[in-house]
Enzyme design. Structure first.
Site, PDB file in Angstrom:
ATOM      1  N   TYR A  14       0.814  -1.222   0.000  1.00 22.16           N
ATOM      2  CA  TYR A  14       0.000   0.000   0.000  1.00 22.16           C
ATOM      3  C   TYR A  14       0.847   1.272   0.000  1.00 22.16           C
ATOM      4  O   TYR A  14       0.300   2.374  -0.062  1.00 22.16           O
ATOM      5  CB  TYR A  14      -0.900   0.034   1.235  1.00 22.16           C
ATOM      6  N   HIS A  19      -4.321   6.202  -1.351  1.00 27.11           N
ATOM      7  CA  HIS A  19      -4.897   6.154  -0.007  1.00 27.11           C
ATOM      8  C   HIS A  19      -3.857   6.376   1.087  1.00 27.11           C
ATOM      9  O   HIS A  19      -4.201   6.618   2.239  1.00 27.11           O
ATOM     10  CB  HIS A  19      -5.580   4.807   0.189  1.00 27.11           C
ATOM     11  N   ASN A  66      -9.500   1.954   8.423  1.00 18.69           N
ATOM     12  CA  ASN A  66     -10.842   2.042   9.015  1.00 18.69           C
ATOM     13  C   ASN A  66     -10.845   1.990  10.532  1.00 18.69           C
ATOM     14  O   ASN A  66     -11.890   2.163  11.154  1.00 18.69           O
ATOM     15  CB  ASN A  66     -11.762   0.965   8.437  1.00 18.69           C
ATOM     16  N   ASP A  93      -5.654  11.482   2.491  1.00 22.03           N
ATOM     17  CA  ASP A  93      -5.985  11.591   1.076  1.00 22.03           C
ATOM     18  C   ASP A  93      -7.393  12.141   0.874  1.00 22.03           C
ATOM     19  O   ASP A  93      -8.280  11.878   1.679  1.00 22.03           O
ATOM     20  CB  ASP A  93      -5.875  10.218   0.412  1.00 22.03           C
ATOM     21  N   ASN A 114     -13.331   6.353   5.514  1.00 20.49           N
ATOM     22  CA  ASN A 114     -13.366   5.505   6.709  1.00 20.49           C
ATOM     23  C   ASN A 114     -12.359   5.920   7.770  1.00 20.49           C
ATOM     24  O   ASN A 114     -12.607   5.761   8.963  1.00 20.49           O
ATOM     25  CB  ASN A 114     -13.135   4.045   6.313  1.00 20.49           C
TER      26      ASN A 114
END
Length: 209
Positions: A14, A19, A66, A93, A114
């Site tokens: 990631y 994100h 989240n 973001d 989230n």
């Protein structure tokens, strides 16, 4: 002490996704301060630093996006920060803004983001300072907007050209944090929110997941 948090997802897969713009922003601050986020506390990777003459704690939650609020709330308690609206700065973001832009806001609803939803829920308030880093697709030359594709887009690696644009924004995000610390939120908003290339502010227009 001020708490400066970047939102994102842990894991190398990631690292350079849209994100994780918040993580990348905090990494940039850490690099410029000559520190590494390697100390685990409050369910986050953290580092103490001196930024703009002030003591700060940089943090990247390890809870995944989240559940970011669990980490933020734990650090707020540990640091005994009584006024999150003044002592907490969160970078994340923003799909509603084109890549290359950023926006500072003192409050706002989650509207599908989230990480923001989790932070507000854990702190019990939507009044905390946020620096929103645009990651949306720029409009076409005829003005039509490109819909970015939501979750799939946000969790897909950015292209080299996109990372080059983001790189400049990360420096601007660091400068924005410094202005907040030295001159206050109002001055920072005046300086960084009034750019001709930015869209009109819509504090409710946060990234959808």
């Amino acid at each position: 002490m001020k708490l400066i948090v970047g939102l994102g997802n842990p894991g190398i897969e990631y690292q350079f996704t849209p994100h994780n713009a918040g993580f990348l922003a905090v990494d940039r601050i850490a690099d410029d301060c000559g520190v590494m986020l390697s100390n685990r506390r409050g369910r986050a990777l953290t580092a103490k630093a001196k930024l703009a003459g002030q003591d700060v704690l940089l943090a990247k939650p390890e809870t995944f996006m989240n559940l970011s609020g669990l980490s933020v709330a734990a650090l707020v308690r540990e640091l005994e920060l009584e006024r999150p609206s003044e002592d907490v700065i969160v970078l994340y973001d923003e799909l509603a803004f084109p890549l290359g832009t950023l926006r500072i806001n003192e409050r706002g609803s989650a509207n599908g983001h989230n990480g923001v939803k989790s932070v507000s829920g854990a702190l019990g308030t939507e009044e905390w300072l946020r620096i929103r880093i645009g990651v949306g697709k720029p409009a076409l030359e005829d003005g039509r907007e490109i819909k970015a594709g939501g979750k799939d887009y946000l969790l897909s690696p950015m292209r080299k050209q996109e990372l080059a644009v983001l790189d400049e924004v990360l420096d601007r995000a660091k400068n924005a944090v410094e202005v907040v610390l030295t001159k206050g939120v109002g001055a920072a908003m005046n300086e960084f929110n009034r750019r001709a290339s930015d869209p009109d502010d819509g504090t409710s227009g946060t990234a959808k997941k």
